[in-house]
Design an enzyme around this catalytic site. Structure first.
Site, PDB file in Angstrom:
ATOM      1  N   HIS A  37       0.854  -1.184   0.000  1.00 54.54           N
ATOM      2  CA  HIS A  37       0.000   0.000   0.000  1.00 54.54           C
ATOM      3  C   HIS A  37       0.893   1.238   0.000  1.00 54.54           C
ATOM      4  CE1 HIS A  37       0.850   0.461   4.285  1.00 54.54           C
ATOM      5  NE2 HIS A  37       0.434  -0.786   4.503  1.00 54.54           N
ATOM      6  N   HIS A  40       3.823   1.591   2.451  1.00 54.14           N
ATOM      7  CA  HIS A  40       5.048   0.894   2.055  1.00 54.14           C
ATOM      8  C   HIS A  40       5.809   1.720   1.019  1.00 54.14           C
ATOM      9  CE1 HIS A  40       2.580  -2.902   3.055  1.00 54.14           C
ATOM     10  NE2 HIS A  40       3.478  -2.777   4.010  1.00 54.14           N
ATOM     11  N   CYS A 147       2.250  -9.896  21.072  1.00 54.75           N
ATOM     12  CA  CYS A 147       1.434  -9.307  20.006  1.00 54.75           C
ATOM     13  C   CYS A 147       1.762  -9.999  18.701  1.00 54.75           C
ATOM     14  CB  CYS A 147       1.687  -7.802  19.878  1.00 54.75           C
ATOM     15  SG  CYS A 147       0.841  -7.065  18.447  1.00 54.75           S
ATOM     16  N   CYS A 150       2.974  -7.434  15.952  1.00 56.24           N
ATOM     17  CA  CYS A 150       4.354  -6.959  16.104  1.00 56.24           C
ATOM     18  C   CYS A 150       5.363  -8.100  16.091  1.00 56.24           C
ATOM     19  CB  CYS A 150       4.506  -6.196  17.420  1.00 56.24           C
ATOM     20  SG  CYS A 150       3.578  -4.662  17.513  1.00 56.24           S
ATOM     21  N   CYS A 165      -1.936  -3.645  22.605  1.00 58.06           N
ATOM     22  CA  CYS A 165      -0.727  -3.258  21.868  1.00 58.06           C
ATOM     23  C   CYS A 165      -0.806  -1.799  21.452  1.00 58.06           C
ATOM     24  CB  CYS A 165      -0.562  -4.153  20.634  1.00 58.06           C
ATOM     25  SG  CYS A 165       0.737  -3.597  19.516  1.00 58.06           S
ATOM     26  N   HIS A 168      -0.871  -1.745  17.281  1.00 53.91           N
ATOM     27  CA  HIS A 168      -2.012  -2.308  16.551  1.00 53.91           C
ATOM     28  C   HIS A 168      -3.354  -2.092  17.242  1.00 53.91           C
ATOM     29  CE1 HIS A 168       1.449  -4.532  14.874  1.00 53.91           C
ATOM     30  NE2 HIS A 168       0.768  -4.437  13.766  1.00 53.91           N
ATOM     31  N   LYS A 317      -4.780   7.289  10.906  1.00 56.17           N
ATOM     32  CA  LYS A 317      -3.944   6.200  10.408  1.00 56.17           C
ATOM     33  C   LYS A 317      -4.679   5.425   9.326  1.00 56.17           C
ATOM     34  CE  LYS A 317      -1.148   2.293  12.018  1.00 56.17           C
ATOM     35  NZ  LYS A 317      -0.743   1.481  13.187  1.00 56.17           N
ATOM     36  N   LYS A 320      -7.321  -0.730   6.505  1.00 60.25           N
ATOM     37  CA  LYS A 320      -8.106  -1.499   5.538  1.00 60.25           C
ATOM     38  C   LYS A 320      -9.571  -1.537   5.935  1.00 60.25           C
ATOM     39  CE  LYS A 320      -4.421  -4.503   3.822  1.00 60.25           C
ATOM     40  NZ  LYS A 320      -3.964  -5.899   3.666  1.00 60.25           N
TER      41      LYS A 320
END
Length: 555
Positions: A37, A40, A147, A150, A165, A168, A317, A320
């Site tokens: 995405h 990245h 997690c 992670c 976490c 996440h 953030k 999806k």
């Protein structure tokens, strides 16, 4: 095992020499549990700009750029199970998507490592055996909060209320089992001294300070294995075939495992000139875990840890589940090469979080690319074709310019300071900005050059002058200056917008040597340029679909 070479050793002259003529660049080895995405792409495109500049400075043979996919671990196994695929088949599919995406975005990596590659797995096994043999890996029973996202254990004080976490925002799992651990506390002071003695070891500085805080207190040993009874998707430990190695120990070695030479002497040369590019979410793993892994096997530490911020979408953030994940390849296909590159590197200050919106992307496209760069290229080449059939009829003016506006124009494109400035001062200034990761400032400077060229057209009015044939010698001089300025601009754009730079330099009909020359040393009288072609057609914002760049599955 003693380090073969470290940056705070007694051989700074040797290290300075190494740093001067060789660089090894890495992006994070991306976890392959989903498709690429735009987040990245942010890291890869920034890393690519840095790598392209280094190749210009040092030559292609002296630069390596490594990226790849991290394919083992719980998260990938669970994603494969959810897709109804075997882990390797799932990893094959995802890795292919990343390769296709980086090809589509013109990312110029030299080596793409998959952690399932046999050569990588053999290298990791060798490093595990060396660390085990020197007593830095040991077995113990452990209970901790884990997690999956992670791929790491957390202490309660690191978690949000309710054992959630912080990365996440999901509840961690409590796991109790026997595993192998790497000693970290043994190397904490060495790593801390490295950071303290080398202020730019981690940059920007805010992340250096954060890393030092992580090293303030004694470190717990790092779990580096999983029992095959729970997870068999990984590299088998060379000293216990009932266990596989933990994903972080596996992934880090991808930075080195597939280099042409991986003997100790070669690695002792390459690590001190290594530039790691990572996101801030994996600062701890790279600043606290990775250095002890290197030191444990007698290898030196890297040169820089370059840490970027997050890419958000509309202030939040990317997610999806909320449908805000953006597909970088669809942006490339829709808007053309280099547009996403330009937006990311111009809009975001490296190290800070940035906000991606389609509306802002299109605004940048129209204002900076269509109206400024594209329009300037079209105007200059159109005039050259219209008035002189594409031939340059004068030599670009330098210090002895007959017109004050020409002399000022020369000074701007030579280095912005004065007639005695070095011919390559502009390139040096831009290069220094790239070296310090200030891609935004470098592009702002290049766009100030474009603004100067457009203002020069307004000031000199070649369109008006050309109406009288007696003024054509003056028009020829103005165009020679503009064509030379366009060449310098296109050349300095190459690390940031390689496809666009190549197109403009092709229209200017210059070879690589001419392209890199300082202002006044490139295009000369008698040179011919090609007819213009549209570079960035304007986008009608009223007709631009608002969801054009999202993955189909996220809409």
């Amino acid at each position: 095992m003693a380090s073969l070479l470290s940056r705070d050793s007694s051989a700074p002259a040797i290290l300075d020499l190494l740093m001067a003529d060789r660089v090894h660049i890495t992006s994070a080895i991306i976890y392959s549990n989903g498709p690429p995405h735009v987040g990245h792409a942010y890291e890869l495109l920034a890393t690519d700009a840095f790598a392209r500049y280094q190749r210009r400075k040092l030559g292609r043979a002296n630069v390596t750029f490594v990226t790849g996919t991290d394919e083992h671990g719980d998260k990938n196994k669970r994603a494969a199970d959810a897709a109804g695929l075997q882990p390797k088949q799932f990893a094959d599919n995802i890795s292919a998507l990343f390769k296709q995406a980086w090809a589509g975005l013109d990312v110029s990596y030299d080596i793409f490592v998959r952690t399932t590659d046999p050569v990588h797995q053999a290298f990791v096994a060798k490093m595990l055996a060396r660390s085990y043999d020197c007593g830095d890996i040991h077995f113990k029973d452990y209970e901790g909060l884990y997690c999956v996202g992670c791929e790491r254990f957390y202490t309660e004080k690191e978690l949000l209320p309710g054992n959630v976490c912080p990365v996440h925002n999901t509840a961690v799992e409590r796991i109790k089992e026997g595993n192998y651990f790497l000693k970290l506390e043994k190397y904490r002071e060495t790593v801390r001294r490295q950071i303290e003695k080398n202020p730019d070891f981690i940059r920007p500085e805010r992340y250096r300070n954060e890393a030092l805080r992580m090293l303030d207190e004694p470190l717990e040993d790092l779990c580096i294995s999983r029992p095959k009874a729970r997870l068999d998707w990984g590299i088998t430990l060379p000293f216990d075939d009932k266990y596989v190695t933990y994903v972080w120990y596996d992934a880090f070695w991808a930075y080195l495992s597939e280099l042409p030479k991986t003997d100790d002497a070669s690695l002792a040369e390459i690590l001190p000139v290594t530039e790691h590019f990572i996101g801030k979410d994996i600062l701890k793993t790279h600043a606290v875990y990775w250095p002890p892994m290197l030191l444990s096997v007698g290898l030196p530490l890297f040169r820089h840890l370059n840490v970027h911020g997050f890419m958000n979408f509309g202030g939040a953030k990317m997610s999806k589940s909320s449908g805000t994940v953006q597909d970088p390849v669809s942006i490339q296909k829709s808007l053309g090469p280099d547009v996403l590159r330009y937006f990311i590197l111009r809009e975001f200050a490296y190290g800070l979080d940035g906000d991606f919106t389609e509306e802002r992307l299109i605004e940048r496209y129209n204002a900076d690319l269509a109206n400024n760069l594209g329009n300037l290229t079209s105007r200059v080449l159109s005039m050259a074709e219209r008035y002189f059939a594409g031939e340059i009829k004068a030599t670009p003016n330098v210090e002895s310019a007959a017109y004050p506006e020409d002399e000022q124009f020369f000074l701007i494109f030579r280095g912005l300071s004065g007639p005695s400035v070095a011919p390559d001062a502009l390139q040096t200034t831009i290069g220094g900005m790239i070296e310090s990761l200030d891609f935004k400032a470098a592009l702002e400077l290049i766009w100030r050059l474009l603004d100067s060229a457009n203002k020069y057209i307004v000031t000199t009015s070649p369109f008006t002058l050309a109406k009288d044939s007696a003024n054509l010698p003056r028009v020829a001089q103005i165009l020679a200056n503009l064509v030379e300025a366009l060449r310098v601009t296109a050349d300095n754009l190459e690390p940031f917008m390689p496809v666009t730079s190549a197109k403009i330099l092709d229209l200017l009909n210059v070879d690589e040597k001419q392209a890199h020359a300082p202002y006044g040393h490139g295009i000369a009288r008698g040179h011919r340029v090609k007819p213009t072609t549209p570079l960035f057609p304007r986008i009608d914002k009223k007709r631009a679909p608002t969801t054009r760049f999202k993955f189909a599955s996220a809409q």
